[in-house]
Design an enzyme around this catalytic site. Structure first.
Site, mmCIF file in Angstrom:
data_model
loop_
_atom_site.group_PDB
_atom_site.id
_atom_site.type_symbol
_atom_site.label_atom_id
_atom_site.label_comp_id
_atom_site.label_asym_id
_atom_site.label_seq_id
_atom_site.Cartn_x
_atom_site.Cartn_y
_atom_site.Cartn_z
ATOM 1 N NE ARG A 115 -4.168 1.712 0.514
ATOM 2 C CZ ARG A 115 -5.093 1.946 -0.412
ATOM 3 N NH1 ARG A 115 -4.938 1.533 -1.659
ATOM 4 N NH2 ARG A 115 -6.198 2.589 -0.091
ATOM 5 C CB THR A 414 -8.147 -0.554 -8.992
ATOM 6 O OG1 THR A 414 -8.106 0.627 -8.196
ATOM 7 C CG2 THR A 414 -7.578 -1.702 -8.209
ATOM 8 C CG ASP A 456 -8.459 5.051 -1.423
ATOM 9 O OD1 ASP A 456 -9.320 5.647 -2.087
ATOM 10 O OD2 ASP A 456 -8.006 3.943 -1.756
HETATM 11 N N1 GLY Z 1 -7.829 2.776 -4.323
HETATM 12 C C1 GLY Z 1 -8.798 1.785 -4.210
HETATM 13 C C2 GLY Z 1 -8.692 0.997 -2.957
HETATM 14 O O1 GLY Z 1 -7.623 0.883 -2.425
HETATM 15 O O2 GLY Z 1 -9.660 0.497 -2.479
#
Ligand code: GLY
EC number: 2.3.2.2
Length: 597
Positions: A115, A414, A456
């Site tokens: 991440r 994504t 996010d």
């Molecule tokens: N950026 C989409 C997610 O991480 O859920």
């Protein structure tokens, strides 16, 4: 059909709710730039390994790696690197992701948390100005939203831990696609057009992606020699070349001083990223989430993703609430309700575990699921939003209802890929740069877009003073990515995942409900029209989703053109692999096996 494991036989009823979208073959690409560029086929069955991605080039490169003796991890990295070329608006080395791996030799499931991470200078009010959150669109196209990319470190970690190739070999196919080019299809052209206005604001982005201010023509060949050179650099020097040294300096400069054209109307806020943030980045191995569902073991991604916990909790609620003789309407009703309840808990409790005490064990416990399941009324939809539960380990039959909750985002960016090899290893890998086109800024001369993953985070508190997903220094924003691997008796049965922001969770869940409860074959389970209930007043649904019977139970719906883009692989009873991608969504995906049946 694996009906031996399934308690009910609903084949005929399932057919009644199977969707109008049939499994088909996407149109052929014109004038392939090199031999071997094949048409996209969304379903393939056979042996010796399989790859399913959204893109024919990525799938071909992954299959080539398997044919040359590489394993599922090598193929996953090779395919992901190719997606960085051919799907640059959804993934790439400027972004991050979550990698779930089943190791056949040990029977263990491992995960990598790749991440993106907030700079150390980021505080909880980073997206607030004068007491007001900045407009979301402004945050997207900014330096402020850029987290430290996790994808290069994820690839290096995966190869070091479980791969058989080094990074140089794993990047070879992708580098060739970047250098020699690929044929622009309608999806690539449409995604470029969707970004054209903001790409135009940055010389680096418009030089790479635009042709006289517009998308390249469908059928033309698109080359990205800058990215080929960047991949060459990583191949020679390893991924440290991105986290330290000249490329790191260029990333930091791009974030701190975005190369916006002088007369651009866009307000482009600078970011906080520093060299030390890049240099200290890690992609840790994390224990997977796991729940048992109808005798299967479902493995997913732990926090900072909410994918594994939310899919897992919803499955537990379904198992506790869905009657044996449920018809398709009842099954979908319970799916929507379980999803809303699990989302309420996700929003309240899940964040970066380095900053937040996530009650993961309780969220995934049968006791908590039973308490949540007792809220579901088989004859009426709950008023939404529902309140979060209390996963404190003390559960009884009380079913308190309150009324708070939040709506998640449903971004179209994504991408997800799934690979398997001849030895039985499996990878389920979701990666992203967050918005379609990330933050819109190509690192000058380097051929890749930066992420806007830090959007996010919640910009302000959504949970009455206990929001687990506010920004913080070195914190990872909560994700919804849900790469999933399911084992039966310790052996792979199904691996899958999807893009789609917070609809990732409901998409994975719905495909599982379609496959396991409605007993659809996997291609039909993937193709079926989708509905997404994320604890909002109205359910988002694709136009083809059959909603009349659910409306009669009180569910309300809003239309959305498309939800998710699944890829998956099923391990069939006869030992063959069934690789599946979308027949239609996002222009259709690409599935292939090493030896076709
Ligand atoms: N950026 C989409 C997610 O991480 O859920």
């Amino acid at each position: 059909m694996r009906s031996s494991r399934l308690p009910r036989s609903l084949v005929a009823l399932a057919a009644a709710v199977a969707l109008a979208v049939g499994v088909g073959v996407a149109p052929a690409s014109a004038h392939p730039p090199r031999p071997g560029h094949g048409d996209k086929v969304p379903v393939a069955t056979g042996y010796g390994g399989a790859v399913a991605t959204v893109d024919a080039d990525a799938t071909r490169v992954g299959i080539d790696v398997l044919r040359q003796g590489g394993n599922a991890v090598d193929a996953a990295v090779a395919a992901a690197a190719t997606l960085g070329v051919t799907e640059p608006f959804s993934s790439g080395i400027g972004g991050g992701g979550f990698f779930v791996y089943y190791d056949a030799a040990s029977g263990q499931v491992h995960t990598i948390d790749g991440r993106e991470t907030a700079p150390m200078a980021m505080t909880s009010d980073a997206f607030v100005e004068d007491g007001v959150p900045i407009p979301f669109a402004d945050a997207v196209t900014s330096g402020l939203s850029v987290g430290v990319p996790g994808t290069p470190r994820t690839w290096a970690t995966a190869l070091e831990q479980w791969g058989s190739l080094d990074l140089r070999r794993a990047l070879r196919g992708a580098t060739e696609v970047a250098r020699r080019g690929f044929v622009v299809d309608q999806t690539f052209a449409d995604q470029t057009t969707a970004n054209a206005a903001r790409f135009a604001a940055f010389r680096s982005s418009s030089d790479l992606f635009l042709r006289r201010g517009a998308a390249p023509e469908v059928g033309s060949v698109f080359r990205n020699r800058d990215l080929a050179k960047t991949y060459d650099l990583l191949a020679r020097r390893g991924v440290d070349a991105l986290y330290t040294g000249r490329l790191a300096e260029e990333i930091v400069r791009t974030v701190q001083d975005p190369p916006v054209r002088r007369h651009s109307p866009l307000v482009v806020r600078p970011g906080l990223l520093e060299l030390g943030d890049l240099a200290s980045y890690e992609a840790p191995l994390r224990a997977p989430t796991t729940v048992s569902y109808r005798g299967l073991d479902v493995y997913g991604m732990a926090p900072p993703s909410s994918g594994g916990s939310t899919v897992g909790e919803a499955l537990n609620i379904l198992e506790a609430s869905l009657p044996e003789d449920a018809d398709p309407t009842q099954t979908l009703h319970h799916y929507l309700e379980a999803s809303a309840l699990a989302f309420a808990d996700r929003n309240r409790y899940v964040g970066d575990p380095a900053f937040v005490d996530v009650p993961l064990e309780q969220l995934l416990s049968d006791g908590f699921a039973k308490e949540r399941a007792c809220l579901i009324d088989p004859e009426a939809a709950l008023p939404k939003p529902v309140a979060p539960g209390v996963p404190d380990g003390v559960y009884d039959a009380e079913c308190p209802i309150a009324s708070t909750g939040t709506e998640g985002s449903d971004g179209q960016s994504t991408t997800h890929l799934t690979t398997a090899d001849r030895w039985g290893n499996v990878v389920s890998y979701t990666l992203t740069i967050e918005s379609l086109g990330g933050n819109g800024i190509v690192v000058p001369g380097r051929g890749f877009l930066l992420n806007n993953e830090l959007t996010d985070f919640n910009f302000t508190d959504t949970q009455g003073g206990v929001d687990p997903n506010l920004p913080g220094p070195g914190k990872r924003p909560r994700s919804s990515m849900a790469p999933t691997i399911i084992l039966e008796d310790g052996r792979p049965f199904l691996a899958l995942g999807s893009p789609g922001g917070s609809t990732i969770i409901t998409t994975v869940l719905q495909v599982l409900v379609n496959r396991l409860e409605l007993e659809m074959e996997l291609p039909d389970a993937v193709a079926a029209a989708r509905a997404s209930q994320r604890n909002t007043v109205a359910v988002q649904a694709e136009p083809a989703f059959d909603r009349a019977a659910l409306q009669a139970l009180g569910h309300t719906f809003t239309d959305t053109p498309e939800i998710g883009a699944v890829t998956g692989i099923e391990f069939q009873d006869d030992g063959s692999l069934l690789a599946v991608a979308e027949p239609v969504r996002r222009g259709g995906g690409s599935a292939a096996v090493v030896h076709g049946r």
